[in-house]
Design a protein around this motif. Structure first.
Motif, mmCIF file in Angstrom:
data_model
loop_
_atom_site.group_PDB
_atom_site.id
_atom_site.type_symbol
_atom_site.label_atom_id
_atom_site.label_comp_id
_atom_site.label_asym_id
_atom_site.label_seq_id
_atom_site.Cartn_x
_atom_site.Cartn_y
_atom_site.Cartn_z
ATOM 1 N N MET A 142 5.418 -8.306 -12.224
ATOM 2 C CA MET A 142 4.565 -7.144 -12.182
ATOM 3 C C MET A 142 5.384 -5.956 -11.683
ATOM 4 O O MET A 142 6.076 -6.037 -10.698
ATOM 5 N N ASN A 143 5.273 -4.868 -12.376
ATOM 6 C CA ASN A 143 6.071 -3.694 -12.059
ATOM 7 C C ASN A 143 5.221 -2.690 -11.283
ATOM 8 O O ASN A 143 4.297 -2.100 -11.834
ATOM 9 N N ILE A 144 5.507 -2.532 -10.003
ATOM 10 C CA ILE A 144 4.849 -1.494 -9.218
ATOM 11 C C ILE A 144 5.923 -0.528 -8.746
ATOM 12 O O ILE A 144 7.097 -0.854 -8.670
ATOM 13 N N HIS A 145 5.503 0.655 -8.441
ATOM 14 C CA HIS A 145 6.441 1.693 -8.050
ATOM 15 C C HIS A 145 6.912 1.505 -6.612
ATOM 16 O O HIS A 145 6.364 0.718 -5.848
ATOM 17 N N GLU A 146 7.924 2.288 -6.280
ATOM 18 C CA GLU A 146 8.499 2.253 -4.933
ATOM 19 C C GLU A 146 7.425 2.440 -3.868
ATOM 20 O O GLU A 146 7.411 1.738 -2.863
ATOM 21 N N SER A 147 6.504 3.369 -4.099
ATOM 22 C CA SER A 147 5.466 3.609 -3.088
ATOM 23 C C SER A 147 4.590 2.375 -2.909
ATOM 24 O O SER A 147 4.199 2.050 -1.777
ATOM 25 N N GLY A 148 4.288 1.667 -3.987
ATOM 26 C CA GLY A 148 3.505 0.442 -3.884
ATOM 27 C C GLY A 148 4.234 -0.608 -3.066
ATOM 28 O O GLY A 148 3.625 -1.305 -2.244
ATOM 29 N N GLU A 149 5.538 -0.725 -3.281
ATOM 30 C CA GLU A 149 6.332 -1.663 -2.494
ATOM 31 C C GLU A 149 6.326 -1.279 -1.020
ATOM 32 O O GLU A 149 6.258 -2.137 -0.146
#
Length: 125
Positions: free
Chosen positions: A1-8
């Motif tokens: 699943m690809n989440i953005h840096e902010s999600g990480e």
């Protein structure tokens, strides 16, 4: 699943806050990241829709198994890269932690594996 840096960053923050106090609410995340409560609520909604967090009726935020794994991976990259910057490049620890927070999101798995090996070897000496 690809989440953005902010999600990480949100996942890592939830993990660390949970380890520190045993529970996490949106206000805790907002305070920790110095973000507004509406911004945190939007981000948590995205993470919830992605199946990475569960928000209990009480407001407690839980990581799903997928969220837990992703948060642990990000935190491991953060810790190992910080140690690498300190050990290999003699970067002051406060700067190393800030830089690691940026690097942890874009580093390739191959490069991270080499850094992990370097740190492991350096710390076992």
């Amino acid at each position: 699943m690809n989440i953005h840096e902010s999600g990480e960053n949100y996942l890592e923050t939830i993990l660390l806050l949970r380890e520190k106090s045993g529970y996490v609410r949106a206000v805790d995340v907002a305070n920790e990241l110095n973000f507004s409560k509406p911004s945190v609520s939007r981000a948590l909604g995205i993470l919830k829709n992605a199946g990475l967090v569960i928000i209990e009726p009480s407001g407690n935020i839980l990581l799903t198994p997928a969220g837990e794994q992703r948060a642990a991976e990000v935190y491991e990259r953060h810790r190992i890269i910080t140690r690498f910057l300190i050990l290999a490049l003699d970067v002051p620890s406060d700067i190393a932690a800030i830089d690691a927070c940026r690097i942890e999101h874009i580093i390739s798995p191959e490069t991270f594996d080499r850094i992990r090996l370097f740190v492991g070897n350096a710390e076992s000496k």
